[in-house]
Design a protein around this motif. Structure first.
Motif, PDB file in Angstrom:
ATOM      1  N   LYS A 188      16.735 -18.597 -25.242  1.00 23.30           N
ATOM      2  CA  LYS A 188      16.792 -19.090 -24.243  1.00 23.30           C
ATOM      3  C   LYS A 188      16.572 -18.538 -22.889  1.00 23.30           C
ATOM      4  N   GLY A 189      15.936 -17.189 -23.081  1.00 22.78           N
ATOM      5  CA  GLY A 189      15.622 -16.503 -21.853  1.00 22.78           C
ATOM      6  C   GLY A 189      16.713 -15.758 -21.192  1.00 22.78           C
ATOM      7  N   LYS A 190      18.065 -15.868 -21.627  1.00 18.22           N
ATOM      8  CA  LYS A 190      19.322 -15.194 -20.960  1.00 18.22           C
ATOM      9  C   LYS A 190      19.510 -13.865 -21.236  1.00 18.22           C
ATOM     10  N   SER A 191      18.052 -12.985 -21.601  1.00 16.02           N
ATOM     11  CA  SER A 191      18.355 -11.487 -22.085  1.00 16.02           C
ATOM     12  C   SER A 191      17.338 -10.827 -21.016  1.00 16.02           C
ATOM     13  N   ASP A 192      17.635  -9.683 -20.597  1.00 13.34           N
ATOM     14  CA  ASP A 192      16.638  -8.817 -19.789  1.00 13.34           C
ATOM     15  C   ASP A 192      15.619  -8.212 -20.766  1.00 13.34           C
ATOM     16  N   LEU A 193      15.762  -8.454 -21.911  1.00 13.55           N
ATOM     17  CA  LEU A 193      14.696  -7.743 -23.130  1.00 13.55           C
ATOM     18  C   LEU A 193      13.649  -8.803 -23.114  1.00 13.55           C
ATOM     19  N   PRO A 194      12.305  -8.309 -23.051  1.00 15.89           N
ATOM     20  CA  PRO A 194      11.262  -9.076 -22.716  1.00 15.89           C
ATOM     21  C   PRO A 194      10.870  -9.462 -24.356  1.00 15.89           C
ATOM     22  N   PHE A 195      10.225 -10.723 -24.196  1.00 15.12           N
ATOM     23  CA  PHE A 195       9.642 -11.241 -25.352  1.00 15.12           C
ATOM     24  C   PHE A 195       8.221 -10.765 -25.766  1.00 15.12           C
ATOM     25  N   LEU A 196       8.080 -10.320 -26.989  1.00 14.35           N
ATOM     26  CA  LEU A 196       6.633  -9.712 -27.045  1.00 14.35           C
ATOM     27  C   LEU A 196       5.870 -10.951 -28.149  1.00 14.35           C
ATOM     28  N   ARG A 197       5.083 -11.307 -27.631  1.00 14.90           N
ATOM     29  CA  ARG A 197       4.182 -12.410 -28.185  1.00 14.90           C
ATOM     30  C   ARG A 197       2.968 -12.095 -29.085  1.00 14.90           C
ATOM     31  N   TYR A 198       2.659 -12.755 -30.183  1.00 17.27           N
ATOM     32  CA  TYR A 198       1.286 -12.746 -30.831  1.00 17.27           C
ATOM     33  C   TYR A 198       0.533 -13.415 -30.025  1.00 17.27           C
ATOM     34  N   SER A 199      -0.904 -12.594 -30.176  1.00 18.89           N
ATOM     35  CA  SER A 199      -1.815 -13.602 -29.382  1.00 18.89           C
ATOM     36  C   SER A 199      -2.168 -14.784 -30.002  1.00 18.89           C
ATOM     37  N   ASP A 200      -2.520 -15.595 -28.991  1.00 17.96           N
ATOM     38  CA  ASP A 200      -2.800 -17.167 -29.488  1.00 17.96           C
ATOM     39  C   ASP A 200      -4.456 -17.281 -30.352  1.00 17.96           C
ATOM     40  N   ASP A 201      -4.723 -16.078 -30.242  1.00 18.95           N
ATOM     41  CA  ASP A 201      -5.912 -15.832 -30.885  1.00 18.95           C
ATOM     42  C   ASP A 201      -5.847 -16.094 -32.375  1.00 18.95           C
ATOM     43  N   GLN A 202      -4.692 -15.485 -32.777  1.00 18.07           N
ATOM     44  CA  GLN A 202      -4.113 -15.556 -34.371  1.00 18.07           C
ATOM     45  C   GLN A 202      -3.511 -16.792 -34.533  1.00 18.07           C
ATOM     46  N   LEU A 203      -3.510 -17.030 -35.788  1.00 15.75           N
ATOM     47  CA  LEU A 203      -2.749 -18.409 -36.251  1.00 15.75           C
ATOM     48  C   LEU A 203      -1.247 -18.356 -36.042  1.00 15.75           C
ATOM     49  N   MET A 204      -0.823 -17.035 -36.191  1.00 12.08           N
ATOM     50  CA  MET A 204       0.736 -16.843 -36.070  1.00 12.08           C
ATOM     51  C   MET A 204       1.228 -17.163 -34.779  1.00 12.08           C
ATOM     52  N   GLY A 205       0.320 -16.619 -33.894  1.00  9.98           N
ATOM     53  CA  GLY A 205       0.724 -16.667 -32.508  1.00  9.98           C
ATOM     54  C   GLY A 205       0.469 -18.261 -31.930  1.00  9.98           C
ATOM     55  N   ARG A 206      -0.373 -19.021 -32.472  1.00 13.45           N
ATOM     56  CA  ARG A 206      -0.633 -20.194 -32.143  1.00 13.45           C
ATOM     57  C   ARG A 206       0.665 -21.178 -32.775  1.00 13.45           C
ATOM     58  N   GLN A 207       1.033 -20.968 -34.048  1.00 16.62           N
ATOM     59  CA  GLN A 207       2.309 -21.553 -34.580  1.00 16.62           C
ATOM     60  C   GLN A 207       3.469 -21.069 -33.856  1.00 16.62           C
ATOM     61  N   ILE A 208       3.677 -20.202 -33.367  1.00 15.96           N
ATOM     62  CA  ILE A 208       4.761 -19.728 -32.656  1.00 15.96           C
ATOM     63  C   ILE A 208       4.892 -20.274 -31.306  1.00 15.96           C
ATOM     64  N   SER A 209       3.763 -20.457 -30.470  1.00 14.98           N
ATOM     65  CA  SER A 209       3.767 -20.873 -29.250  1.00 14.98           C
ATOM     66  C   SER A 209       3.825 -22.505 -29.528  1.00 14.98           C
ATOM     67  N   ALA A 210       3.550 -23.135 -30.559  1.00 11.43           N
ATOM     68  CA  ALA A 210       3.759 -24.557 -30.897  1.00 11.43           C
ATOM     69  C   ALA A 210       5.314 -24.948 -31.030  1.00 11.43           C
ATOM     70  N   HIS A 211       5.773 -23.919 -31.900  1.00  8.91           N
ATOM     71  CA  HIS A 211       7.186 -24.105 -32.183  1.00  8.91           C
ATOM     72  C   HIS A 211       7.890 -23.990 -30.796  1.00  8.91           C
ATOM     73  N   LEU A 212       7.744 -23.082 -30.069  1.00  6.05           N
ATOM     74  CA  LEU A 212       8.550 -23.157 -28.625  1.00  6.05           C
ATOM     75  C   LEU A 212       8.228 -24.225 -27.914  1.00  6.05           C
ATOM     76  N   ARG A 213       7.069 -24.667 -27.867  1.00  7.06           N
ATOM     77  CA  ARG A 213       6.798 -26.040 -27.038  1.00  7.06           C
ATOM     78  C   ARG A 213       7.660 -26.983 -27.722  1.00  7.06           C
ATOM     79  N   ARG A 214       7.629 -27.243 -29.037  1.00  2.36           N
ATOM     80  CA  ARG A 214       8.461 -28.235 -29.593  1.00  2.36           C
ATOM     81  C   ARG A 214      10.038 -28.176 -29.086  1.00  2.36           C
TER      82      ARG A 214
END
Length: 328
Positions: A188-214
């Motif tokens: 929920k973004g209620k932490s000062d700890l930054p979120f580390l993303r996989y690049s959207d150039d990778q399938l994993m990165g795109r799957q994670i981004s799609a889940h967060l949007r959903r």
């Protein structure tokens, strides 16, 4: 009876060169020298008496005659490959060539044992083993540069490629062991700890981004990574958290004692890792590789992960084995 002077090797090398335009790439994939491939192409043109390729262009381009010739031989070459595969069914010791690409996730645990096992089963075979990201492997299969690929299943089912499932790899939260946070607060973004993303150039990165949007979750996009090792290093130092999978966590051996994984809050989702094969590739060989991979993933990936993190039992698992029809 008229005996053709055309050779199957020269026809196959011509088709691959026509598709990629690079003699060097074709030579590497075929395990031949550049001069040998060039000789086959020139000999084919000499036999036919026409120029098939514009050798002066980079990448090479088909001449009109070459395009017409490729259109005529493409289907028959596929039929010849299938006929050869049918003749060799059950005789893996006779397989002569295998081009195999694996995702980097299994480079340490699975790839070495797989190479040894296949070398024993196929003593006459010439192997090409590549390590690539999933999206590159699927592109190599589509471009006929490899025969088999172990990769993450994409959202859209690839055309002209057969799939046999190997692993359900659930997405989890990875965070510092020394400073645990509430995973729900992280999402929920209620932490000062930054979120580390996989690049959207990778399938994993795109799957994670799609889940967060959903889930209508908006998280900062300051950090993006292609390397799980780099990501886990930052988490181990208490500099961030990530959504990843158990297999990626296990691969970062040097950081595991400083990083913990916990279930992802809310609706769970997973990536599925499968063996993909070109539609015209020999079924018996693909089935044997799939069986070997299934055993290695069970023993070298799932077993250690569940022993270290018992709550993964049932979440990280082998999908149900397909029946024999899936291999035909």
């Amino acid at each position: 009876m008229h005996r053709s002077k055309l050779t199957l090797k020269s026809l196959e090398l011509f088709r691959e060169t026509a598709r990629c335009g690079q003699v060097q790439s074709v030579a590497q994939a075929a395990g031949l020298s550049v001069s040998t491939v060039s000789h086959h192409l020139r000999q084919l043109e000499h036999t036919l008496g026409v120029q098939l390729l514009d050798h002066a262009r980079r990448p090479m381009a088909l001449t009109p005659e070459g395009a017409a010739f490729l259109d005529q031989i493409d289907g028959p070459l596929d039929l010849l490959r299938k006929a050869e595969g049918a003749a060799l069914t059950g005789r893996l010791s006779d397989i002569r060539n295998l081009r195999l690409a694996l995702i980097e996730d299994f480079e340490d645990e699975v790839a070495p044992d797989l190479a040894r096992q296949l070398a024993r089963d196929m003593p006459a075979c010439r192997f090409l083993h590549l390590t690539r990201p999933s999206h590159d492997i699927l592109a190599l299969l589509d471009g006929r540069a490899v025969d088999l690929g172990l990769a993450t299943r994409p959202d859209a089912e690839p055309e002209s490629i057969r799939e046999w499932p190997l692993l359900r790899d659930p997405y989890v939260v990875a965070m510092p062991l020394a400073a645990p946070e509430d995973p729900a607060d992280l999402l929920k973004g209620k932490s000062d700890l930054p979120f580390l993303r996989y690049s959207d150039d990778q399938l994993m990165g795109r799957q994670i981004s799609a889940h967060l949007r959903r889930q209508r979750l908006e998280l900062p996009q300051r950090f993006r990574f292609e390397s799980t090792q780099s990501m886990m290093g930052m988490i181990a130092d208490g500099k961030g958290w990530a959504i990843t999978t158990p297999t990626n966590y296990q691969r970062a051996h040097r950081f595991c004692h400083q990083v913990q994984i916990v279930p992802l809050p809310g609706p769970g989702f997973a990536r599925y890792i499968s063996l993909f094969a070109r539609a015209d590739f020999d079924t018996a060989t693909a089935q044997r590789v799939w069986q070997v991979m299934r055993r290695l993933i069970r023993d070298c990936v799932i077993g250690p992960a569940v022993r270290q993190t018992p709550w993964l039992d049932g979440a990280l698992h082998l999908p149900e084995a397909p029946d024999d029809k899936a291999f035909r």
